[in-house]
Scaffold this motif. Structure first.
Motif, PDB file in Angstrom:
ATOM      1  N   GLU A 179      84.992 -22.985  33.820  1.00 35.07           N
ATOM      2  CA  GLU A 179      85.553 -23.264  32.495  1.00 35.07           C
ATOM      3  C   GLU A 179      85.133 -22.222  31.460  1.00 35.07           C
ATOM      4  N   LEU A 180      84.025 -21.525  31.713  1.00 34.48           N
ATOM      5  CA  LEU A 180      83.492 -20.571  30.744  1.00 34.48           C
ATOM      6  C   LEU A 180      83.933 -19.133  30.995  1.00 34.48           C
ATOM      7  N   HIS A 181      84.599 -18.868  32.100  1.00 31.64           N
ATOM      8  CA  HIS A 181      84.897 -17.484  32.476  1.00 31.64           C
ATOM      9  C   HIS A 181      85.820 -16.793  31.474  1.00 31.64           C
ATOM     10  N   LYS A 182      86.696 -17.532  30.796  1.00 29.45           N
ATOM     11  CA  LYS A 182      87.577 -16.907  29.803  1.00 29.45           C
ATOM     12  C   LYS A 182      86.824 -16.484  28.553  1.00 29.45           C
ATOM     13  N   TYR A 183      85.642 -17.054  28.330  1.00 33.46           N
ATOM     14  CA  TYR A 183      84.884 -16.775  27.104  1.00 33.46           C
ATOM     15  C   TYR A 183      83.860 -15.645  27.271  1.00 33.46           C
ATOM     16  N   PHE A 184      83.581 -15.248  28.511  1.00 32.55           N
ATOM     17  CA  PHE A 184      82.568 -14.237  28.768  1.00 32.55           C
ATOM     18  C   PHE A 184      83.081 -13.203  29.774  1.00 32.55           C
ATOM     19  N   LYS A 185      82.710 -11.952  29.560  1.00 35.37           N
ATOM     20  CA  LYS A 185      83.172 -10.854  30.406  1.00 35.37           C
ATOM     21  C   LYS A 185      82.091 -10.504  31.420  1.00 35.37           C
ATOM     22  N   PRO A 186      82.425 -10.522  32.722  1.00 31.97           N
ATOM     23  CA  PRO A 186      81.413 -10.169  33.739  1.00 31.97           C
ATOM     24  C   PRO A 186      81.052  -8.684  33.673  1.00 31.97           C
ATOM     25  N   THR A 187      79.777  -8.392  33.875  1.00 37.32           N
ATOM     26  CA  THR A 187      79.288  -7.011  33.923  1.00 37.32           C
ATOM     27  C   THR A 187      78.499  -6.831  35.221  1.00 37.32           C
ATOM     28  N   GLY A 231      75.367  -9.158  34.745  1.00 36.56           N
ATOM     29  CA  GLY A 231      75.477 -10.478  34.131  1.00 36.56           C
ATOM     30  C   GLY A 231      76.794 -10.675  33.406  1.00 36.56           C
ATOM     31  N   PHE A 232      76.716 -11.147  32.165  1.00 41.75           N
ATOM     32  CA  PHE A 232      77.910 -11.417  31.361  1.00 41.75           C
ATOM     33  C   PHE A 232      77.678 -10.943  29.925  1.00 41.75           C
ATOM     34  N   ASN A 233      78.756 -10.506  29.313  1.00 40.04           N
ATOM     35  CA  ASN A 233      78.763 -10.228  27.879  1.00 40.04           C
ATOM     36  C   ASN A 233      79.662 -11.240  27.179  1.00 40.04           C
ATOM     37  N   ALA A 234      79.285 -11.603  25.959  1.00 44.39           N
ATOM     38  CA  ALA A 234      80.151 -12.475  25.163  1.00 44.39           C
ATOM     39  C   ALA A 234      81.446 -11.740  24.827  1.00 44.39           C
ATOM     40  N   ARG A 235      82.533 -12.480  24.726  1.00 47.70           N
ATOM     41  CA  ARG A 235      83.790 -11.894  24.251  1.00 47.70           C
ATOM     42  C   ARG A 235      83.899 -12.141  22.746  1.00 47.70           C
ATOM     43  N   GLN A 236      85.125 -12.345  22.257  1.00 48.96           N
ATOM     44  CA  GLN A 236      85.331 -12.495  20.811  1.00 48.96           C
ATOM     45  C   GLN A 236      85.238 -13.951  20.355  1.00 48.96           C
ATOM     46  N   TYR A 237      84.615 -14.815  21.181  1.00 49.94           N
ATOM     47  CA  TYR A 237      84.511 -16.231  20.837  1.00 49.94           C
ATOM     48  C   TYR A 237      83.141 -16.524  20.224  1.00 49.94           C
ATOM     49  N   CYS A 238      83.143 -17.235  19.103  1.00 51.64           N
ATOM     50  CA  CYS A 238      81.900 -17.579  18.416  1.00 51.64           C
ATOM     51  C   CYS A 238      81.750 -19.092  18.328  1.00 51.64           C
ATOM     52  N   GLY A 239      80.509 -19.518  18.295  1.00 54.60           N
ATOM     53  CA  GLY A 239      80.230 -20.950  18.214  1.00 54.60           C
ATOM     54  C   GLY A 239      78.992 -21.276  19.023  1.00 54.60           C
ATOM     55  N   ILE A 240      78.993 -22.468  19.627  1.00 54.70           N
ATOM     56  CA  ILE A 240      77.804 -22.984  20.308  1.00 54.70           C
ATOM     57  C   ILE A 240      78.047 -23.116  21.802  1.00 54.70           C
ATOM     58  N   LEU A 241      77.060 -22.721  22.567  1.00 56.92           N
ATOM     59  CA  LEU A 241      77.022 -22.992  23.996  1.00 56.92           C
ATOM     60  C   LEU A 241      75.740 -23.776  24.245  1.00 56.92           C
ATOM     61  N   CYS A 276      71.382 -18.667  31.003  1.00 57.06           N
ATOM     62  CA  CYS A 276      72.808 -18.760  30.667  1.00 57.06           C
ATOM     63  C   CYS A 276      73.665 -17.998  31.672  1.00 57.06           C
ATOM     64  N   THR A 277      73.157 -16.874  32.164  1.00 55.85           N
ATOM     65  CA  THR A 277      73.935 -16.033  33.072  1.00 55.85           C
ATOM     66  C   THR A 277      74.336 -16.791  34.330  1.00 55.85           C
ATOM     67  N   SER A 278      73.360 -17.446  34.967  1.00 55.22           N
ATOM     68  CA  SER A 278      73.654 -18.175  36.208  1.00 55.22           C
ATOM     69  C   SER A 278      74.539 -19.385  35.931  1.00 55.22           C
ATOM     70  N   PHE A 279      74.352 -20.031  34.769  1.00 57.91           N
ATOM     71  CA  PHE A 279      75.169 -21.194  34.435  1.00 57.91           C
ATOM     72  C   PHE A 279      76.624 -20.783  34.229  1.00 57.91           C
ATOM     73  N   ILE A 280      76.840 -19.689  33.490  1.00 58.99           N
ATOM     74  CA  ILE A 280      78.203 -19.199  33.248  1.00 58.99           C
ATOM     75  C   ILE A 280      78.873 -18.827  34.566  1.00 58.99           C
ATOM     76  N   LYS A 281      78.119 -18.223  35.448  1.00 57.92           N
ATOM     77  CA  LYS A 281      78.662 -17.805  36.749  1.00 57.92           C
ATOM     78  C   LYS A 281      79.162 -19.008  37.536  1.00 57.92           C
ATOM     79  N   ARG A 282      78.449 -20.132  37.439  1.00 57.55           N
ATOM     80  CA  ARG A 282      78.831 -21.334  38.191  1.00 57.55           C
ATOM     81  C   ARG A 282      79.934 -22.130  37.514  1.00 57.55           C
ATOM     82  N   SER A 283      80.155 -21.907  36.205  1.00 62.49           N
ATOM     83  CA  SER A 283      81.087 -22.737  35.434  1.00 62.49           C
ATOM     84  C   SER A 283      82.392 -21.990  35.196  1.00 62.49           C
TER      85      SER A 283
END
Length: 297
Positions: A23-31, A34-44, A14-21
């Protein structure tokens, strides 16, 4: 199916996919790693592998999943059968599929009662006069032709509301395995011109003639706003995510309205000459502000 919680690290592919996408950067916080989830819940869903992001409520996967599904159903007044709810709980990746199928069934049911039509102004080159004779257009296009350029009103299904439904249907077809009912809706709209819509700017005025389509319109907006298509070459992936701050606010507000129908949500209140407040809930003389937080002792 893999489960994580809000603000938890996202591992694996998921980390590499989020990095390339993007569209997903607003939903995940870079660290740093890798990435941490933000306050968004649901399905990826990434090429068939599903990651479910759960709300930070009970810290029990089964309980939190049940609560999240209940909040969605209650907040957005989604009428699901018991077997559909069970399907969502047993296989959370079906949530989006179930919601889209429900939208398609409701829309097709309204189409069976009659597709919405309205008078549209058309211009065309005809063999007989219809409506208004357009002098300039006839001089321009019909110097040697036996035709008449006219402007007339046509009672047509090719209006903006149906164009939006066609856009919604074609977009949502990407996310479902069972396409039957959506395809039936698409067939009903075969005479409607396809147009792209910016869902952040869509605004329709509903009247007594098209009021019965308002629920389908609002349901389509809900799905389109929360569904993020992600495509890599021939792979198909998507995100279906809800901002928990907003979902919790709407959920609590609807609870208050079920207790007292006079409760007002997101109403402006004037305090002084030039100062306005916009609290989440106003109940008589009580002002309530909702905060989605875990209370610590």
């Amino acid at each position: 199916m893999k489960y994580i919680y809000e603000y938890d690290p996202v591992g694996g592919d998921c980390t590499s996919f989020i990095k390339r996408s993007k569209e997903l950067h607003k939903y995940f916080k870079p660290t740093f790693d890798g990435f941490n989830a933000r306050q968004y819940c649901g399905i990826l869903s990434l090429d068939g592998e599903d990651l479910f992001i759960l709300p930070k409520i009970a810290k029990n996967e089964e309980a939190d999943l049940n609560i999240f599904i209940y909040m969605l159903i209650y907040t957005y007044d989604i009428k699901l059968e018991n077997e559909q709810i069970s399907s969502c709980k047993n296989e959370p990746s079906l949530i989006l599929e179930v919601f889209i199928q429900l939208f398609a069934k409701n829309l097709f049911k309204e189409f069976q009662h009659g597709i919405y039509k309205e008078y549209m102004t058309e211009q065309d080159n005809l063999t007989t006069l219809r409506g208004k004779y357009l002098v300039n257009e006839n001089l321009k296009y019909n110097f040697t032709k036996n035709k008449i350029y006219c402007e007339y009103d046509e009672f047509s299904m090719n209006n903006e509301l149906n164009q939006f439904f066609l856009f919604a249907v074609k977009t949502l077809l990407r996310f479902v395995k069972d396409k039957k009912i959506l395809k039936q809706c698409e067939l009903v709209l075969d005479e409607v011109e396809f147009k792209n819509f910016d869902i952040n700017k869509v605004n329709f005025h509903f009247n007594r003639l098209n009021k019965r389509f308002q629920n389908s319109f609002e349901f389509a907006l809900l799905l389109l706003n929360r569904s993020v298509p992600l495509f890599e070459k021939d792979k198909k992936s998507f995100a279906f995510l809800f901002d928990m701050n907003l979902l919790f606010e709407k959920f609590v507000g609807k609870l208050f309205q079920s207790i007292d129908s006079s409760a007002k949500l997101q109403s402006s209140i004037q305090c002084g000459k030039d100062f306005f407040l916009k609290p989440d809930i106003v109940l008589d003389s009580i002002i309530i502000d909702t905060k989605y937080k875990i209370l610590k002792d």
